[in-house]
Design a protein around this motif. Sequence first.
Motif, PDB file in Angstrom:
ATOM      1  N   GLY A  79       0.790  -1.216   0.000  1.00 40.51           N
ATOM      2  CA  GLY A  79       0.000   0.000   0.000  1.00 40.51           C
ATOM      3  C   GLY A  79       0.822   1.265   0.000  1.00 40.51           C
ATOM      4  O   GLY A  79       0.480   2.231   0.686  1.00 40.51           O
ATOM      5  N   LEU A  80       1.905   1.297  -0.777  1.00 41.61           N
ATOM      6  CA  LEU A  80       2.846   2.415  -0.751  1.00 41.61           C
ATOM      7  C   LEU A  80       2.646   3.366  -1.927  1.00 41.61           C
ATOM      8  O   LEU A  80       2.069   2.995  -2.951  1.00 41.61           O
ATOM      9  N   THR A  81       3.140   4.578  -1.776  1.00 38.13           N
ATOM     10  CA  THR A  81       3.165   5.580  -2.833  1.00 38.13           C
ATOM     11  C   THR A  81       4.565   5.616  -3.434  1.00 38.13           C
ATOM     12  O   THR A  81       5.566   5.515  -2.711  1.00 38.13           O
ATOM     13  N   ILE A  82       4.634   5.776  -4.757  1.00 36.80           N
ATOM     14  CA  ILE A  82       5.909   5.741  -5.479  1.00 36.80           C
ATOM     15  C   ILE A  82       6.284   7.145  -5.951  1.00 36.80           C
ATOM     16  O   ILE A  82       5.447   7.878  -6.488  1.00 36.80           O
ATOM     17  N   LEU A  83       7.549   7.494  -5.737  1.00 36.29           N
ATOM     18  CA  LEU A  83       8.104   8.738  -6.272  1.00 36.29           C
ATOM     19  C   LEU A  83       9.323   8.399  -7.126  1.00 36.29           C
ATOM     20  O   LEU A  83      10.305   7.832  -6.625  1.00 36.29           O
ATOM     21  N   LEU A  84       9.268   8.731  -8.408  1.00 39.34           N
ATOM     22  CA  LEU A  84      10.399   8.525  -9.304  1.00 39.34           C
ATOM     23  C   LEU A  84      11.377   9.686  -9.101  1.00 39.34           C
ATOM     24  O   LEU A  84      11.002  10.847  -9.252  1.00 39.34           O
ATOM     25  N   THR A  85      12.621   9.363  -8.785  1.00 39.09           N
ATOM     26  CA  THR A  85      13.557  10.386  -8.310  1.00 39.09           C
ATOM     27  C   THR A  85      14.846  10.360  -9.111  1.00 39.09           C
ATOM     28  O   THR A  85      15.348   9.295  -9.473  1.00 39.09           O
ATOM     29  N   HIS A  86      15.361  11.560  -9.396  1.00 39.08           N
ATOM     30  CA  HIS A  86      16.657  11.630 -10.055  1.00 39.08           C
ATOM     31  C   HIS A  86      17.389  12.884  -9.590  1.00 39.08           C
ATOM     32  O   HIS A  86      16.814  13.773  -8.953  1.00 39.08           O
ATOM     33  N   SER A  87      18.669  12.944  -9.910  1.00 35.67           N
ATOM     34  CA  SER A  87      19.506  14.061  -9.482  1.00 35.67           C
ATOM     35  C   SER A  87      19.582  15.132 -10.564  1.00 35.67           C
ATOM     36  O   SER A  87      19.401  14.853 -11.752  1.00 35.67           O
ATOM     37  N   HIS A  88      19.845  16.344 -10.106  1.00 34.53           N
ATOM     38  CA  HIS A  88      20.181  17.463 -10.993  1.00 34.53           C
ATOM     39  C   HIS A  88      21.582  17.934 -10.628  1.00 34.53           C
ATOM     40  O   HIS A  88      21.747  18.811  -9.783  1.00 34.53           O
ATOM     41  N   PRO A  89      22.606  17.342 -11.228  1.00 36.07           N
ATOM     42  CA  PRO A  89      23.994  17.680 -10.846  1.00 36.07           C
ATOM     43  C   PRO A  89      24.340  19.150 -11.036  1.00 36.07           C
ATOM     44  O   PRO A  89      25.226  19.678 -10.351  1.00 36.07           O
ATOM     45  N   GLY A  90      23.633  19.823 -11.935  1.00 36.15           N
ATOM     46  CA  GLY A  90      23.935  21.229 -12.170  1.00 36.15           C
ATOM     47  C   GLY A  90      23.392  22.164 -11.109  1.00 36.15           C
ATOM     48  O   GLY A  90      23.651  23.373 -11.150  1.00 36.15           O
ATOM     49  N   GLY A  91      22.624  21.628 -10.152  1.00 37.49           N
ATOM     50  CA  GLY A  91      22.113  22.450  -9.066  1.00 37.49           C
ATOM     51  C   GLY A  91      20.788  23.138  -9.371  1.00 37.49           C
ATOM     52  O   GLY A  91      20.337  23.987  -8.592  1.00 37.49           O
ATOM     53  N   PHE A  92      20.132  22.773 -10.494  1.00 34.06           N
ATOM     54  CA  PHE A  92      18.857  23.380 -10.878  1.00 34.06           C
ATOM     55  C   PHE A  92      17.739  22.716 -10.081  1.00 34.06           C
ATOM     56  O   PHE A  92      17.406  21.559 -10.308  1.00 34.06           O
ATOM     57  N   LEU A  93      17.152  23.472  -9.149  1.00 31.10           N
ATOM     58  CA  LEU A  93      16.147  22.891  -8.254  1.00 31.10           C
ATOM     59  C   LEU A  93      14.738  23.166  -8.768  1.00 31.10           C
ATOM     60  O   LEU A  93      13.878  23.691  -8.063  1.00 31.10           O
ATOM     61  N   GLU A  94      14.507  22.824 -10.018  1.00 31.52           N
ATOM     62  CA  GLU A  94      13.183  22.929 -10.626  1.00 31.52           C
ATOM     63  C   GLU A  94      13.006  21.749 -11.565  1.00 31.52           C
ATOM     64  O   GLU A  94      13.985  21.198 -12.092  1.00 31.52           O
ATOM     65  N   PHE A  95      11.739  21.371 -11.784  1.00 36.37           N
ATOM     66  CA  PHE A  95      11.449  20.329 -12.761  1.00 36.37           C
ATOM     67  C   PHE A  95      11.525  20.930 -14.164  1.00 36.37           C
ATOM     68  O   PHE A  95      10.943  21.980 -14.437  1.00 36.37           O
TER      69      PHE A  95
END
Length: 463
Positions: A84-100
């Motif tokens: 019964g879990l929720t899934i979050l697909l996660t990846h890094s932004h090595p350039g430091g851009f903290l936006e999708f």
Amino acid sequence: MIANTSLVFAEADHAALREHLFPGDGLEASAVLLCSRFEGTRTKLLLKDWIPVPYEACKVRLVDAITWPGEYLERAIDQAEKEGLTILLTHSHPGGFLEFSQVDDDSDAISVRALCQAIDRAHGSAIMIDSGEMRARLYNSLMVPSFIDLVTVVGHDIHYWWADSRAECPPMAFTSEMKAYLRRLVVAVVGVSGTGSIVAEQVARLGFGRVILIDHDCVELKNLNRILNSTVEHAIASTPKTEMFAQAITRMRGENVAVSINDSLATRHAVLAAAEADVIFSCVDTKEARMIADRLAAAFLIPLFDVGVTIPTYKTVDGHDAIIDVAGRIDYVRPGGPTLEERGVYSPESLHAEYLLRVNKDAHEEQVNLGYFKGIQDEAPSVITLNMRAASACVSEFIARAFPFREEPNSNYARTRFSLSGCEEDYCREDFWPIHANLLLASGCSEPLLGIPSLGRRQSNAA
């Protein structure tokens, strides 16, 4: 505005995830987060497990792009469906851009849609930059995303990252900026009596956006000398302590800040109310309540601050009572660290003894061990100065964790003890105690609640 949605990590899991997402080659990396979900007046996602995507399995790994095989998504779906879990697909932004980015949006339109079709609940995605700061979002049934308001990492330091602001570091402790920051958080005070009323007074005036008060007792004449804001009128009317203090907070801060839970923590209602909090202060006087607070903090990944005071006594040679010490203890328990049980604050034996004492109303000789004085019964002990000292140290411990100001690392202060008789203060690190795997960690509302049968849904409905 208080966070309506939050994603919470224990420090060890966040550190391991960060190490995987930033292996040092400057390229993007990915993982799948599996979260327990708590739905109250707020929504909390609690990281329970995560699946790293091996670097070599990725078809593309660039500075600003990554693709990885669907088998890891399938593994996540199997586990999430079963638990019964929720899934979050996660990846890094090595350039430091903290936006999708638009690429992230396009990818989610395919991958997250597939998740929602496979398991009929909201799922989402997250990004991390090298500092460890994260942004996360959930998609509704129409595939419209909304940001998760708050990402919290609970460790020796407590990190809060807000979706609507970028913060390299928290505000400086004890400033008006700190107060504005706290307005977005929810605190639970369990036990609103001697130390608890003083803790509640402090957190209310510090500016927490919501203060949840939990206690099943009513105000009595005998405790007016140590419960802040209590009056003779409250005692005569047998006003519940939580209602009395909620009224005081309303006079102090206005409406919609205080929440009164006139119930024992040993009830499902009170546990689920406390689970709403971002931080818990345990100001209780029983082993059972400490055990429940201990389990609750682990299950919902909430930082726990437990405070206790004691005045041990002895008989002099001429038969008079004398004080050995006037002492206090503050324990900070982070999810995944040594629990109050592992620290010896309670044990199966002490819980059993307390239960026997509670059901044996004639055990007066043993009942003295439940009060402030060890060895003497006193219905109205004059201990407000001791309580003030301990309560202030307890709340200051939270400030030190969320708004670091110490010269030494917070990891040195898992426990603080002070002796007013000896004019001493000492500290313990976590490695002073053993740590075992905690099966309750991030379990959320799994039944029975907190692994305690009496808190299970069926038992609570029957009651």
